[in-house]
Write a protein that holds these residues in place. Structure first.
Motif, short mmCIF file in Angstrom:
data_model
loop_
_atom_site.label_atom_id
_atom_site.label_comp_id
_atom_site.label_asym_id
_atom_site.label_seq_id
_atom_site.Cartn_x
_atom_site.Cartn_y
_atom_site.Cartn_z
N ASP A 11 -8.99 -20.73 -2.01
CA ASP A 11 -8.40 -20.27 -3.52
C ASP A 11 -7.17 -19.72 -3.28
OD1 ASP A 11 -7.77 -19.53 -5.90
OD2 ASP A 11 -9.68 -18.43 -6.28
N PRO A 12 -6.03 -20.30 -3.71
CA PRO A 12 -4.75 -19.65 -3.39
C PRO A 12 -4.45 -18.43 -4.28
CG PRO A 12 -4.48 -21.77 -4.45
CD PRO A 12 -5.95 -21.77 -4.27
N ILE A 13 -5.12 -18.41 -5.48
CA ILE A 13 -4.93 -17.07 -6.24
C ILE A 13 -5.59 -16.03 -5.66
CG2 ILE A 13 -5.39 -15.91 -8.25
CD1 ILE A 13 -3.44 -18.45 -8.70
N SER A 14 -6.90 -16.11 -5.04
CA SER A 14 -7.35 -15.01 -4.26
C SER A 14 -6.63 -14.67 -2.92
CB SER A 14 -9.07 -15.50 -3.74
OG SER A 14 -9.82 -15.77 -4.77
N THR A 15 -6.25 -15.52 -2.30
CA THR A 15 -5.34 -15.26 -1.05
C THR A 15 -4.22 -14.40 -1.53
OG1 THR A 15 -6.30 -17.28 0.02
CG2 THR A 15 -4.39 -16.23 0.80
N ILE A 16 -3.28 -14.94 -2.44
CA ILE A 16 -2.27 -14.05 -2.87
C ILE A 16 -2.88 -12.56 -3.13
CG2 ILE A 16 -0.55 -13.81 -4.62
CD1 ILE A 16 -0.36 -17.19 -4.46
N ILE A 17 -3.66 -12.58 -3.97
CA ILE A 17 -4.09 -11.27 -4.62
C ILE A 17 -4.62 -10.32 -3.33
CG2 ILE A 17 -5.91 -10.00 -5.93
CD1 ILE A 17 -5.61 -12.33 -8.04
N LEU A 18 -5.36 -10.92 -2.52
CA LEU A 18 -5.88 -9.96 -1.28
C LEU A 18 -4.59 -9.63 -0.41
CD1 LEU A 18 -7.93 -8.72 0.56
CD2 LEU A 18 -8.39 -11.04 1.33
N LYS A 19 -3.69 -10.54 -0.35
CA LYS A 19 -2.68 -10.58 0.66
C LYS A 19 -1.63 -9.46 0.00
CE LYS A 19 0.69 -12.98 3.61
NZ LYS A 19 1.22 -14.15 3.97
N LYS A 20 -1.53 -9.38 -1.17
CA LYS A 20 -0.60 -8.49 -2.02
C LYS A 20 -1.02 -7.01 -1.94
CE LYS A 20 3.17 -9.92 -3.46
NZ LYS A 20 4.33 -9.56 -2.85
N ASN A 21 -2.53 -6.94 -2.16
CA ASN A 21 -3.08 -5.71 -2.12
C ASN A 21 -3.22 -5.08 -0.65
OD1 ASN A 21 -3.97 -5.39 -4.80
ND2 ASN A 21 -5.75 -6.69 -4.87
N LEU A 22 -3.51 -6.01 0.30
CA LEU A 22 -3.18 -5.32 1.77
C LEU A 22 -1.90 -4.88 1.96
CD1 LEU A 22 -5.15 -8.13 3.76
CD2 LEU A 22 -5.50 -5.85 3.48
N GLU A 23 -0.66 -5.48 1.44
CA GLU A 23 0.64 -4.97 1.55
C GLU A 23 0.88 -3.76 0.81
OE1 GLU A 23 2.91 -8.36 0.68
OE2 GLU A 23 2.36 -9.68 2.64
N LEU A 24 0.32 -3.85 -0.30
CA LEU A 24 0.34 -2.72 -1.07
C LEU A 24 -0.03 -1.31 -0.54
CD1 LEU A 24 -0.25 -3.84 -4.88
CD2 LEU A 24 1.96 -2.94 -3.76
N ILE A 25 -1.18 -1.44 0.23
CA ILE A 25 -1.85 -0.33 0.91
C ILE A 25 -1.23 -0.13 2.35
CG2 ILE A 25 -4.01 -0.11 -0.45
CD1 ILE A 25 -5.28 -1.17 2.08
N ALA A 26 0.06 -0.80 2.45
CA ALA A 26 0.64 -0.65 3.55
C ALA A 26 0.14 -1.05 4.90
CB ALA A 26 1.40 0.85 3.98
N VAL A 27 -0.48 -2.15 4.65
CA VAL A 27 -0.99 -2.86 6.06
C VAL A 27 -0.18 -3.62 6.64
CG1 VAL A 27 -2.88 -4.39 6.89
CG2 VAL A 27 -3.48 -2.82 5.20
N PHE A 28 0.14 -3.47 7.94
CA PHE A 28 1.06 -4.32 8.62
C PHE A 28 1.02 -5.77 8.09
CE2 PHE A 28 -2.61 -5.76 11.07
CZ PHE A 28 -2.01 -6.98 11.48
N LYS A 29 2.36 -6.14 8.15
CA LYS A 29 2.69 -7.62 7.50
C LYS A 29 2.06 -8.88 8.49
CE LYS A 29 5.63 -5.70 4.73
NZ LYS A 29 4.68 -4.81 3.93
N GLY A 30 1.41 -8.66 9.46
CA GLY A 30 0.84 -9.63 10.40
C GLY A 30 -0.42 -10.49 9.76
N ILE A 31 -0.18 -10.83 8.41
CA ILE A 31 -1.53 -11.58 8.07
C ILE A 31 -1.49 -13.06 7.92
CG2 ILE A 31 -2.82 -11.74 5.71
CD1 ILE A 31 -1.75 -8.85 5.09
#
Length: 128
Positions: A11-31
């Motif tokens: 699901d591209p929407i779920s993937t985008i949301i999870l990736k954005k949330n990970l980036e927002l909490i400052a998880v490194f960019k290597g996703i």
């Protein structure tokens, strides 16, 4: 030790949301993202490193190779010593929840959408 975060979800929407949330909490960019278990398995089969750390967010219902099929195959390639899987799914099937206890690689069964607090806990636990 290199750290990897994988999102395996069709699901591209779920993937985008999870990736954005990970980036927002400052998880490194290597996703890394994969649309199905087959692509993720093929990648791990070739690129998996025992000295690296892997955090995987896995959906269950996907085409080509679903989450269960991925788990059955990947358990022969990866180790629970450096790999942790979070089942992240929209399934509320009790049988699915119970089945996750059969896999030592699975840390937790989480219903979509994932709460930001859980992501922060994961970030702190694994020092991402």
């Amino acid at each position: 030790m290199k750290k990897h975060i994988f999102i395996i979800d069709d699901d591209p929407i779920s993937t985008i949301i999870l990736k954005k949330n990970l980036e927002l909490i400052a998880v490194f960019k290597g996703i890394e993202t994969f649309n199905n278990g087959k692509d993720a398995f093929n990648f791990l089969e070739k690129e998996y490193q025992k000295e690296d750390k892997y955090i995987i967010f896995l959906d269950l219902n996907m085409p080509e190779m679903n989450g269960w099929e991925f788990l059955d195959k990947v358990k022969h390639v990866i180790s629970s010593h450096n790999t942790t899987i979070y089942v992240l799914t929209s399934s509320i099937n009790k049988a699915d929840m119970e089945k996750t206890t059969q896999f030592s690689l699975i840390e937790k069964y989480i219903s979509k959408p994932i709460d930001k607090k859980i992501l922060i806990e994961i970030k702190e636990k694994y020092k991402l």
